[in-house]
Design a protein around this motif. Structure first.
Motif, PDB file in Angstrom:
ATOM      1  N   PHE A  83       0.853  -1.188   0.000  1.00 23.14           N
ATOM      2  CA  PHE A  83       0.000   0.000   0.000  1.00 23.14           C
ATOM      3  C   PHE A  83       0.887   1.235   0.000  1.00 23.14           C
ATOM      4  CE2 PHE A  83      -1.825   3.475   2.554  1.00 23.14           C
ATOM      5  CZ  PHE A  83      -2.998   3.726   1.860  1.00 23.14           C
ATOM      6  N   GLU A  84       0.432   2.284  -0.689  1.00 30.25           N
ATOM      7  CA  GLU A  84       1.176   3.538  -0.659  1.00 30.25           C
ATOM      8  C   GLU A  84       0.264   4.703  -0.997  1.00 30.25           C
ATOM      9  OE1 GLU A  84       5.182   5.682  -2.565  1.00 30.25           O
ATOM     10  OE2 GLU A  84       4.500   3.733  -3.346  1.00 30.25           O
ATOM     11  N   ASP A  85       0.384   5.778  -0.214  1.00 27.18           N
ATOM     12  CA  ASP A  85      -0.234   7.045  -0.570  1.00 27.18           C
ATOM     13  C   ASP A  85       0.725   8.152  -0.147  1.00 27.18           C
ATOM     14  OD1 ASP A  85      -0.556   7.335   2.174  1.00 27.18           O
ATOM     15  OD2 ASP A  85      -2.745   7.241   2.156  1.00 27.18           O
ATOM     16  N   SER A  86       0.264   9.370  -0.004  1.00 29.89           N
ATOM     17  CA  SER A  86       1.166  10.489   0.306  1.00 29.89           C
ATOM     18  C   SER A  86       1.632  10.498   1.765  1.00 29.89           C
ATOM     19  CB  SER A  86       0.479  11.817  -0.026  1.00 29.89           C
ATOM     20  OG  SER A  86      -0.729  11.943   0.717  1.00 29.89           O
ATOM     21  N   ASP A  87       1.053   9.633   2.602  1.00 36.76           N
ATOM     22  CA  ASP A  87       1.408   9.608   4.031  1.00 36.76           C
ATOM     23  C   ASP A  87       2.167   8.355   4.468  1.00 36.76           C
ATOM     24  OD1 ASP A  87       0.073  12.070   5.112  1.00 36.76           O
ATOM     25  OD2 ASP A  87      -1.686  11.092   4.263  1.00 36.76           O
ATOM     26  N   ALA A 113      16.489   1.051  -0.231  1.00 30.20           N
ATOM     27  CA  ALA A 113      15.495   0.775  -1.273  1.00 30.20           C
ATOM     28  C   ALA A 113      14.393   1.829  -1.281  1.00 30.20           C
ATOM     29  CB  ALA A 113      14.904  -0.614  -1.055  1.00 30.20           C
ATOM     30  N   LEU A 114      13.960   2.247  -0.090  1.00 35.61           N
ATOM     31  CA  LEU A 114      12.898   3.258   0.012  1.00 35.61           C
ATOM     32  C   LEU A 114      13.353   4.603  -0.544  1.00 35.61           C
ATOM     33  CD1 LEU A 114      11.553   2.398   3.580  1.00 35.61           C
ATOM     34  CD2 LEU A 114      10.199   2.309   1.467  1.00 35.61           C
ATOM     35  N   VAL A 146       5.794   2.494   7.003  1.00 34.06           N
ATOM     36  CA  VAL A 146       6.811   3.532   6.902  1.00 34.06           C
ATOM     37  C   VAL A 146       6.109   4.874   6.699  1.00 34.06           C
ATOM     38  CG1 VAL A 146       8.807   4.357   5.586  1.00 34.06           C
ATOM     39  CG2 VAL A 146       8.446   1.890   5.893  1.00 34.06           C
ATOM     40  N   ALA A 147       6.546   5.896   7.432  1.00 34.35           N
ATOM     41  CA  ALA A 147       5.925   7.222   7.342  1.00 34.35           C
ATOM     42  C   ALA A 147       6.610   8.072   6.276  1.00 34.35           C
ATOM     43  CB  ALA A 147       6.007   7.924   8.700  1.00 34.35           C
ATOM     44  N   LYS A 148       5.809   8.765   5.470  1.00 32.62           N
ATOM     45  CA  LYS A 148       6.359   9.599   4.397  1.00 32.62           C
ATOM     46  C   LYS A 148       6.468  11.070   4.793  1.00 32.62           C
ATOM     47  CE  LYS A 148       5.459   8.480   0.089  1.00 32.62           C
ATOM     48  NZ  LYS A 148       4.728   8.168  -1.170  1.00 32.62           N
ATOM     49  N   ASN A 149       5.930  11.429   5.964  1.00 38.66           N
ATOM     50  CA  ASN A 149       6.085  12.802   6.451  1.00 38.66           C
ATOM     51  C   ASN A 149       6.016  12.791   7.977  1.00 38.66           C
ATOM     52  OD1 ASN A 149       3.172  13.176   7.257  1.00 38.66           O
ATOM     53  ND2 ASN A 149       2.890  12.883   5.049  1.00 38.66           N
TER      54      ASN A 149
END
Length: 302
Positions: A83-87, A113-114, A146-149
């Motif tokens: 799963f992936e979105d902007s968060d 990798a990320l 994993v947090a994107k922000n």
């Protein structure tokens, strides 16, 4: 920074790496072994090896080297993104992959990798662990968020603190467990006999693992474990504590075990409240091929 220590009678015949790991509270034994190898430690003015047995009256001196900042590089390593979105990103980490760079593992990690996959990871955990909210061991496979922000990071960490994140693992353990269900409530801390391991200790941090037996085999059991807390090596330590260590576990299990590349442990499901939408998100992935082949082997053998 130069430091000194005079060996007492009580320290007589201890290995120098073991002694210094007790003396220098913030350094691991492997870190001290590296310092010895790089000649940052002297005994009576001489360089010694990690296995040197100290003598009463020895004068040990050491210089803590300056930490070289890790230069993280993005690496084109295939990721199984669930799963992936902007968060948030949820990934299925393969067994054998280290989560974040550290001494001896500067490359080939999930973080490397990320960084290639996306350049917007939270910075709360610093340069070395961007986006990393929680970890699973190198040889454990399965789901990781994993947090994107930073906003998402703070939300996910708070959910872990509040114990509202749902994490379930499956494991193959030694022995036939008599009970179908159980809860292990036993504090975990650094093993006083071996700083490289964790153990159930009186002054440890609260740790609770719930388990359910899914299948019984001859000499082994297939279990599902639900984490209430997330201590280092928690399931591995708790199952050893009740005399059912994980199959293939080189650190906490017996030598005579199933032929596996590390412990038979897989993070199969993960559930959390989305940091922005407030929606409950849940994911589940099947164990890797080596794990399922081992289960089939045990079923046919029983």
């Amino acid at each position: 920074m130069n430091e000194h220590y005079k060996v007492s009678e009580a320290d007589q015949a201890k290995r120098i790496d073991k002694l210094l790991s007790d003396v220098i509270q913030d350094a691991s034994r492997s870190q001290i072994q590296l310092w010895l190898k790089e000649k940052h430690v002297h005994v009576n003015g001489d360089v010694v090896k990690s296995n040197y047995k100290v003598q009463e009256g020895d004068k040990i001196s050491w210089t803590i080297p300056e930490v070289k900042p890790l230069e993280l590089k993005a690496e084109d390593i295939e990721l199984d993104v669930i799963f992936e979105d902007s968060d948030v990103i949820v990934v299925n980490k393969p067994s054998g992959m280290v989560v974040h760079p550290a001494a001896g593992h500067e490359e080939g990690t999930l973080v490397n990798a990320l960084l290639y996959h996306c350049n917007d990871l939270s910075g709360i955990n610093g340069v070395e662990r961007p986006g990393i909210v929680h970890r699973i061991d190198k040889d454990t496979s399965g789901l990781l968020m994993v947090a994107k922000n930073d906003k998402a990071h703070e939300s996910l960490v708070q959910q872990l603190v509040d114990k509202t994140v749902e994490r379930k693992y499956v494991a193959i353990v030694h022995g036939t467990i008599a009970h179908e269900y159980g809860t292990i409530d036993a504090p975990i801390g650094r093993d006083p006999k071996d700083r490289q391991r964790m153990a159930v200790v009186d002054n440890g941090r609260d740790a609770v693992t719930h388990f359910q037996v899914l299948e019984h085999f001859k000499d082994y059991s297939y279990v599902e474990c639900k984490l209430e807390t997330g201590r280092t090596h928690q399931i591995r330590v708790h199952m050893r504590y009740i005399n059912h260590p994980l199959a293939g576990d080189p650190k906490y299990g017996p030598r005579k075990t199933l032929e596996l590349d590390g412990q038979a442990l897989h993070a199969k499901s993960l559930g959390f409240t989305h940091p922005t939408t407030g929606e409950w998100k849940s994911f589940e992935v099947a164990p890797p091929e080596e794990f399922t082949q081992t289960l089939e082997y045990l079923r046919n053998k029983s």
